[in-house]
Design a protein around this motif. Structure first.
Motif, PDB file in Angstrom:
ATOM      1  N   GLU A  62      72.861  18.440  60.136  1.00  0.00           N
ATOM      2  CA  GLU A  62      72.808  20.199  59.081  1.00  0.00           C
ATOM      3  C   GLU A  62      72.425  21.471  59.931  1.00  0.00           C
ATOM      4  OE1 GLU A  62      75.392  20.495  57.116  1.00  0.00           O
ATOM      5  OE2 GLU A  62      76.616  19.460  57.931  1.00  0.00           O
ATOM      6  N   GLN A  63      70.684  20.774  59.354  1.00  0.00           N
ATOM      7  CA  GLN A  63      69.567  21.588  59.622  1.00  0.00           C
ATOM      8  C   GLN A  63      70.135  21.789  61.456  1.00  0.00           C
ATOM      9  OE1 GLN A  63      66.477  18.602  59.278  1.00  0.00           O
ATOM     10  NE2 GLN A  63      66.217  19.339  57.269  1.00  0.00           N
ATOM     11  N   ASP A  67      70.345  26.463  64.789  1.00  0.00           N
ATOM     12  CA  ASP A  67      69.593  26.398  65.540  1.00  0.00           C
ATOM     13  C   ASP A  67      70.877  26.608  66.602  1.00  0.00           C
ATOM     14  OD1 ASP A  67      68.085  27.067  68.068  1.00  0.00           O
ATOM     15  OD2 ASP A  67      66.716  25.328  67.055  1.00  0.00           O
ATOM     16  N   GLU A  68      71.405  27.366  67.147  1.00  0.00           N
ATOM     17  CA  GLU A  68      71.894  27.657  68.677  1.00  0.00           C
ATOM     18  C   GLU A  68      71.257  26.882  69.730  1.00  0.00           C
ATOM     19  OE1 GLU A  68      75.455  28.886  69.902  1.00  0.00           O
ATOM     20  OE2 GLU A  68      74.932  29.047  67.996  1.00  0.00           O
ATOM     21  N   ARG A  93      83.928  16.826  60.992  1.00  0.00           N
ATOM     22  CA  ARG A  93      83.111  17.503  59.717  1.00  0.00           C
ATOM     23  C   ARG A  93      81.864  18.157  59.770  1.00  0.00           C
ATOM     24  NH1 ARG A  93      86.122  12.497  56.827  1.00  0.00           N
ATOM     25  NH2 ARG A  93      88.152  14.200  55.975  1.00  0.00           N
ATOM     26  N   ALA A  94      81.391  17.788  61.207  1.00  0.00           N
ATOM     27  CA  ALA A  94      80.252  17.650  61.358  1.00  0.00           C
ATOM     28  C   ALA A  94      80.501  19.482  62.589  1.00  0.00           C
ATOM     29  CB  ALA A  94      78.922  17.098  61.795  1.00  0.00           C
ATOM     30  N   GLY A  95      81.122  19.510  63.377  1.00  0.00           N
ATOM     31  CA  GLY A  95      81.887  20.437  64.006  1.00  0.00           C
ATOM     32  C   GLY A  95      81.629  20.240  65.685  1.00  0.00           C
ATOM     33  N   ALA A  96      81.447  19.429  65.888  1.00  0.00           N
ATOM     34  CA  ALA A  96      81.053  18.914  66.621  1.00  0.00           C
ATOM     35  C   ALA A  96      82.797  17.891  67.508  1.00  0.00           C
ATOM     36  CB  ALA A  96      80.029  17.400  66.727  1.00  0.00           C
ATOM     37  N   ASN A  97      82.486  17.994  69.086  1.00  0.00           N
ATOM     38  CA  ASN A  97      83.290  17.149  69.528  1.00  0.00           C
ATOM     39  C   ASN A  97      83.244  15.435  69.445  1.00  0.00           C
ATOM     40  OD1 ASN A  97      84.540  19.555  71.471  1.00  0.00           O
ATOM     41  ND2 ASN A  97      82.787  19.475  72.141  1.00  0.00           N
TER      42      ASN A  97
END
Length: 311
Positions: A62-63, A67-68, A93-97
């Motif tokens: 999450e941290q 940071d892009e 759910r962490a926004g990753a593939n």
């Protein structure tokens, strides 16, 4: 360069994923495993931040999202089989593939759940089906398509990979955690057979033991007699004399198709396909998961053609 997280860093297959991440020019920022025997990280990514506690791992992920340049692009899932769908959902759910080791899930019904989670997220689920990338199997696929035979192919598939006493005392020996050898050992081969010879028409099970299974498949374009084993005693004498622990063989219409070499070296190519948006997606894994689930829940019957090891 893409940023990776890896779940199941202490597992047997994890080094192949680490190697693939490295060889495709990407970085492994963070890894998770409840066991801390992960010295293999030094070979590939000594600067990877390692966690044994999932809550701290997720907090760190999450941290990184803030940071892009460090947010996680891909999760590699190498955890025990029964945790795959949970960790795939966690990654989405962490926004990753996600790149998930076989099997994507133990139960076909869970694919529907993963499909719903995928639709709700920005990520995509990919799975490792590396035998589809093996040169010998690709060559056979082309031959089958070109011949377009009316008669079905006759196939004998044998896969023996000797395992010690530890196997049955680990999660791999648990039907509920690994799915048994039909899934843990056989899933790649069932996927390969369905990919080569078309959809399942019928299935019969001849042997159902904790160390070996055998049966018969009637596929759209083939009659398949198969034998899977982790019992060293089932290895052919010629293989035992060479001191080799593994025997892989597929005979198609009396012609041997060799795929022993290179079987464990295809993860880097699999990752390259994923990164090029050409990887194997969730629905491509469904037929083999359905078949393996059918087989592991089947009762032995004395029907169908038997593998020559049972003669």
């Amino acid at each position: 360069m893409k940023n990776f997280a890896l779940v199941g860093a202490a597992g047997y297959v994890a080094p192949r994923h680490m190697k693939a991440i490295k060889e495709t020019g990407n970085d492994l920022l963070v890894a998770l495993d409840k066991n801390d025997s992960v010295g293999v990280l030094d070979r590939y990514f000594p600067d990877t931040l390692f966690f044994t506690e999932e809550k701290l791992f997720i907090k760190y992920i999450e941290q990184l999202k803030r940071d892009e340049n460090k947010k996680i692009d891909y999760f590699s899932v190498c955890s025990p089989n029964h945790l795959h769908d949970y960790h795939v959902s966690m990654a989405l759910r962490a926004g990753a593939n996600v790149i998930c080791e076989k099997p994507l899930t133990l139960n076909p019904s869970n694919i529907d759940i993963l499909e719903a989670v995928e639709k709700e997220s920005a990520g995509t689920i990919y799975t490792i089906l590396q035998l589809r990338l093996h040169p010998s199997i690709i060559k056979l696929k082309k031959r089958i398509n070109q011949e377009n035979k009316r008669q079905k192919y006759n196939v004998d598939l044998t896969y023996i990979t000797a395992r010690g006493n530890w196997y049955q005392n680990s999660w791999k020996g648990s039907q509920t955690k690994s799915g048994g050898i039909a899934i843990n050992i056989g899933i790649h081969f069932f996927d390969m057979l369905l990919w080569l010879f078309g959809e399942l028409k019928d299935s019969y099970l001849h042997v159902k033991e904790k160390n070996k299974m055998a049966g018969y498949l009637e596929l759209e374009r083939a009659r398949v007699r198969w034998f899977l084993s982790i019992d060293k005693k089932t290895l052919p004498d010629v293989i035992l004399k060479k001191g080799m622990p593994v025997y892989r063989s597929m005979i198609v219409d009396k012609q041997e198709i060799s795929f022993t070499n290179g079987f464990t070296d295809l993860h880097t190519e699999s990752y390259g396909k994923v990164l090029a948006k050409k990887g194997f997606k969730m629905q491509e894994a469904r037929p083999s998961i359905e078949l393996a689930s059918l087989i592991r829940n089947s009762v032995k019957v004395n029907l169908g053609e038997k593998h020559f090891f049972l003669a």
